[in-house]
Design a protein around this motif. Structure first.
Motif, mmCIF file in Angstrom:
data_model
loop_
_atom_site.group_PDB
_atom_site.id
_atom_site.type_symbol
_atom_site.label_atom_id
_atom_site.label_comp_id
_atom_site.label_asym_id
_atom_site.label_seq_id
_atom_site.Cartn_x
_atom_site.Cartn_y
_atom_site.Cartn_z
ATOM 1 N N LEU A 39 0.870 -1.073 -0.117
ATOM 2 C CA LEU A 39 0.019 -0.186 0.183
ATOM 3 C C LEU A 39 0.986 1.417 -0.007
ATOM 4 O O LEU A 39 0.717 2.204 -0.901
ATOM 5 C CB LEU A 39 -0.812 -0.124 1.230
ATOM 6 N N LEU A 40 1.731 1.257 0.773
ATOM 7 C CA LEU A 40 2.773 2.392 0.904
ATOM 8 C C LEU A 40 3.879 2.631 -0.290
ATOM 9 O O LEU A 40 3.722 3.624 -0.901
ATOM 10 C CB LEU A 40 3.406 2.307 2.104
ATOM 11 N N GLU A 41 3.933 1.273 -0.902
ATOM 12 C CA GLU A 41 4.803 1.456 -2.190
ATOM 13 C C GLU A 41 3.807 1.998 -3.367
ATOM 14 O O GLU A 41 4.443 2.836 -4.057
ATOM 15 C CB GLU A 41 5.319 0.110 -2.468
ATOM 16 N N ALA A 42 2.482 1.811 -3.431
ATOM 17 C CA ALA A 42 1.760 2.245 -4.427
ATOM 18 C C ALA A 42 1.529 3.564 -4.038
ATOM 19 O O ALA A 42 1.760 4.703 -4.975
ATOM 20 C CB ALA A 42 0.354 1.470 -4.225
ATOM 21 N N LEU A 43 1.563 4.159 -2.857
ATOM 22 C CA LEU A 43 0.886 5.470 -2.712
ATOM 23 C C LEU A 43 2.332 6.455 -3.088
ATOM 24 O O LEU A 43 2.282 7.419 -3.632
ATOM 25 C CB LEU A 43 0.566 5.573 -1.194
ATOM 26 N N ALA A 44 3.455 5.790 -2.641
ATOM 27 C CA ALA A 44 4.604 6.722 -3.088
ATOM 28 C C ALA A 44 5.064 6.662 -4.527
ATOM 29 O O ALA A 44 5.587 7.749 -4.918
ATOM 30 C CB ALA A 44 5.923 5.876 -2.334
ATOM 31 N N SER A 45 4.342 6.017 -5.219
ATOM 32 C CA SER A 45 4.346 6.035 -6.712
ATOM 33 C C SER A 45 3.361 6.860 -7.348
ATOM 34 O O SER A 45 3.014 6.927 -8.399
ATOM 35 C CB SER A 45 4.335 4.509 -7.180
ATOM 36 N N GLY A 46 2.523 7.387 -6.209
ATOM 37 C CA GLY A 46 1.411 8.491 -6.756
ATOM 38 C C GLY A 46 0.214 7.697 -7.307
ATOM 39 O O GLY A 46 -0.738 8.116 -8.010
ATOM 40 N N VAL A 47 0.144 6.360 -6.955
ATOM 41 C CA VAL A 47 -1.138 5.595 -7.163
ATOM 42 C C VAL A 47 -2.073 5.403 -6.169
ATOM 43 O O VAL A 47 -1.559 4.999 -4.892
ATOM 44 C CB VAL A 47 -0.522 4.110 -7.670
ATOM 45 N N PRO A 48 -3.301 5.657 -6.215
ATOM 46 C CA PRO A 48 -4.438 5.634 -5.127
ATOM 47 C C PRO A 48 -4.612 4.067 -4.879
ATOM 48 O O PRO A 48 -4.504 3.324 -5.919
ATOM 49 C CB PRO A 48 -5.576 6.656 -5.752
ATOM 50 N N ASP B 133 -5.786 1.068 8.860
ATOM 51 C CA ASP B 133 -4.782 1.208 9.670
ATOM 52 C C ASP B 133 -3.690 2.011 9.067
ATOM 53 O O ASP B 133 -3.151 3.044 9.745
ATOM 54 C CB ASP B 133 -4.226 0.089 10.542
ATOM 55 N N VAL B 134 -3.573 1.681 7.679
ATOM 56 C CA VAL B 134 -2.389 2.316 7.037
ATOM 57 C C VAL B 134 -3.087 3.553 6.621
ATOM 58 O O VAL B 134 -1.885 4.749 6.752
ATOM 59 C CB VAL B 134 -1.941 1.414 5.769
ATOM 60 N N ILE B 135 -4.255 3.751 6.078
ATOM 61 C CA ILE B 135 -4.502 5.067 5.597
ATOM 62 C C ILE B 135 -4.990 5.742 6.537
ATOM 63 O O ILE B 135 -5.095 7.286 6.154
ATOM 64 C CB ILE B 135 -5.295 4.670 4.424
ATOM 65 N N GLY B 136 -5.673 5.472 7.413
ATOM 66 C CA GLY B 136 -6.702 6.331 8.045
ATOM 67 C C GLY B 136 -7.543 7.221 7.592
ATOM 68 O O GLY B 136 -8.266 6.723 6.835
ATOM 69 N N ASP B 137 -7.352 8.312 7.749
ATOM 70 C CA ASP B 137 -8.278 9.417 7.118
ATOM 71 C C ASP B 137 -8.115 9.834 6.121
ATOM 72 O O ASP B 137 -8.728 10.943 5.546
ATOM 73 C CB ASP B 137 -9.006 10.313 8.461
ATOM 74 N N ALA B 138 -6.890 9.970 5.640
ATOM 75 C CA ALA B 138 -6.279 10.366 4.335
ATOM 76 C C ALA B 138 -7.004 10.134 3.123
ATOM 77 O O ALA B 138 -7.343 8.990 3.026
ATOM 78 C CB ALA B 138 -4.631 9.909 4.339
ATOM 79 N N ALA B 139 -7.113 11.187 2.399
ATOM 80 C CA ALA B 139 -7.923 10.974 1.112
ATOM 81 C C ALA B 139 -6.791 10.542 0.079
ATOM 82 O O ALA B 139 -6.789 11.156 -1.127
ATOM 83 C CB ALA B 139 -8.645 12.330 0.655
ATOM 84 N N VAL B 140 -6.521 9.261 0.406
ATOM 85 C CA VAL B 140 -5.659 8.763 -0.733
ATOM 86 C C VAL B 140 -6.155 7.132 -0.999
ATOM 87 O O VAL B 140 -5.576 6.465 -1.747
ATOM 88 C CB VAL B 140 -4.110 8.553 -0.282
ATOM 89 N N ALA B 141 -7.271 7.035 -0.702
ATOM 90 C CA ALA B 141 -7.929 5.448 -1.076
ATOM 91 C C ALA B 141 -9.470 5.765 -0.920
ATOM 92 O O ALA B 141 -10.154 6.462 -0.412
ATOM 93 C CB ALA B 141 -7.347 4.505 0.244
ATOM 94 N N CYS C 283 -1.506 11.471 -2.746
ATOM 95 C CA CYS C 283 -0.806 10.115 -2.429
ATOM 96 C C CYS C 283 0.768 10.421 -1.914
ATOM 97 O O CYS C 283 1.424 9.534 -1.066
ATOM 98 C CB CYS C 283 -0.741 8.977 -3.623
ATOM 99 N N LEU C 284 1.143 11.001 -2.753
ATOM 100 C CA LEU C 284 2.746 11.420 -2.442
ATOM 101 C C LEU C 284 2.973 12.037 -1.309
ATOM 102 O O LEU C 284 3.956 11.686 -0.761
ATOM 103 C CB LEU C 284 3.285 12.186 -3.961
ATOM 104 N N GLU C 285 2.183 13.007 -0.985
ATOM 105 C CA GLU C 285 2.293 13.657 0.314
ATOM 106 C C GLU C 285 2.133 12.657 1.541
ATOM 107 O O GLU C 285 2.778 12.833 2.571
ATOM 108 C CB GLU C 285 1.151 15.022 0.063
ATOM 109 N N PHE C 286 1.200 11.947 1.384
ATOM 110 C CA PHE C 286 1.181 10.817 2.514
ATOM 111 C C PHE C 286 2.202 10.059 2.580
ATOM 112 O O PHE C 286 2.519 9.889 3.710
ATOM 113 C CB PHE C 286 -0.200 10.082 2.126
#
Length: 349
Positions: A258-267, A278-286, A307-310
């Motif tokens: 999940l983190l690897e995808a988000l770091a790649s800019g992928v929701p 638990d990984v994402i919480g309330d962040a608007a990335v998923a 996603c990148l900011e998260f």
């Protein structure tokens, strides 16, 4: 401070446990921690029944003792509950050495998916295994809370990180119809890939990884593209080529993917279960939804910049610092309980 980590999961396995341990060791060096590993590479191994790609060590107590003596660690951490973990635990108990453990995988769920063993029996066995640990390290607050509710003591947090130097947006084209819905991980029954591959989605469904269920899934879902196991730059480029990362597992405690995808800019699209929540919480990335198809389509509308900011805030340095701090505090607790004074290990705050 010299730390010995005993683990049944190690290279050439490709999974979150192996990557977590390797990245933690590298990131812990600047913190004054010298991490050594006791792994299956020191023993004869056999293929796990029904899982030929996964080999299990056959350790001997004498060899375990010799390897521990060779490292002469200040602290011992047991990362897995397999044969190596069991014998290192027995060694520590026999010689009165304190140890810490980590809880990486929901084995009760995985085992029950393959064998008719009551989940309660497996949880009871895990409770006994971790019962003598000075600190049971869990990746997320929800998992830590669940372990405490099940009677586990000394539960502490050990969050995970992501290598943003490797995983980042880049121009990559897989030559497949878009949008590309990607899943990465072990191709096995517990990953619930049928829930993803059976969806009616536009574009292309892509699976990266290998495992015992791959052949059957390829036959059942001929419209999906199975790329096999990928690592390093090849894996990073595959993430970057995707439009949505789909995480259909309902049992994972923490998906590094999940983190690897988000770091790649992928929701991310996933079920609203404890792992991704638990990984994402309330962040608007998923997009989390019991209707996974709806989640996949909703995720297409999420901005890559979010996603990148998260992901930028979740580093392996922070993860390693938490791990080493847990070790130090466990050593201090042991010293207090023994009513003795020991010099604290060197640690860069």
């Amino acid at each position: 401070m010299r730390i010995l980590i005993a683990t049944d999961a190690w290279h050439p396995q490709i999974n979150g446990v192996v990557r977590t341990l390797a990245m933690t060791a590298a990131a812990a060096k600047p913190l004054g921690a010298d991490i050594h590993f006791l792994t299956p590479q020191s023993f004869r191994t056999v293929a796990l029944p029904g899982y030929p790609g996964l080999r299990v060590a056959l350790p001997a107590p004498g060899r375990i003792a010799a390897l521990i003596a060779e490292v002469d660690p200040d602290s011992i951490h047991i990362a897995t509950e397999g044969p190596i973990g069991l014998l290192v635990r027995r060694y520590c108990r026999k010689h009165g050495r304190p140890f810490t453990t980590s809880f990486h995988t929901r084995f009760p769920d995985y085992v029950s998916a393959r064998a008719p063993i009551p989940v309660s029996w497996i949880w009871a066995a895990l409770g006994r295994f971790h019962g003598a640990s000075r600190a049971v390290m869990a990746a997320t607050p929800a998992l830590a809370g669940e372990l405490r509710q099940r009677g586990f003591r000394n539960v502490v947090l050990w969050p995970r990180g992501v290598d943003v130097g490797l995983f980042h947006p880049r121009a990559t084209d897989l030559g497949l119809p878009r949008p590309i819905f990607l899943s990465v991980g072990r191709v096995a029954v517990e990953k619930n890939l049928d829930a993803f591959l059976g969806l009616d989605l536009p574009g292309t469904k892509v699976v990266v990884g290998d495992g015992p269920a791959r052949a059957a899934l390829e036959r059942t879902y001929p419209d999906a593209v199975f790329l096999g196991a990928r690592t390093g730059e090849q894996l990073a480029k595959t993430y970057a080529a995707a439009d949505v990362f789909v995480f259909p597992s309902r049992t994972d405690t923490f998906g590094l993917v999940l983190l690897e995808a988000l770091a790649s800019g992928v929701p991310v699209a996933a079920f609203p279960v404890s792992g991704p929540r638990d990984v994402i919480g309330d962040a608007a990335v998923a997009a989390l939804d019991d209707d996974l198809r709806s989640a996949c389509l909703a995720a297409l509308k999420i901005a890559p910049a979010a996603c990148l900011e998260f992901a930028a805030s979740l580093t392996w340095e922070k993860s390693a610092r938490a791990f080493v701090t847990n070790i130090i505090e466990a050593c201090a607790a042991e010293a207090r309980s023994a009513n003795t004074h020991i010099a604290g290990p060197r640690f860069i705050a």
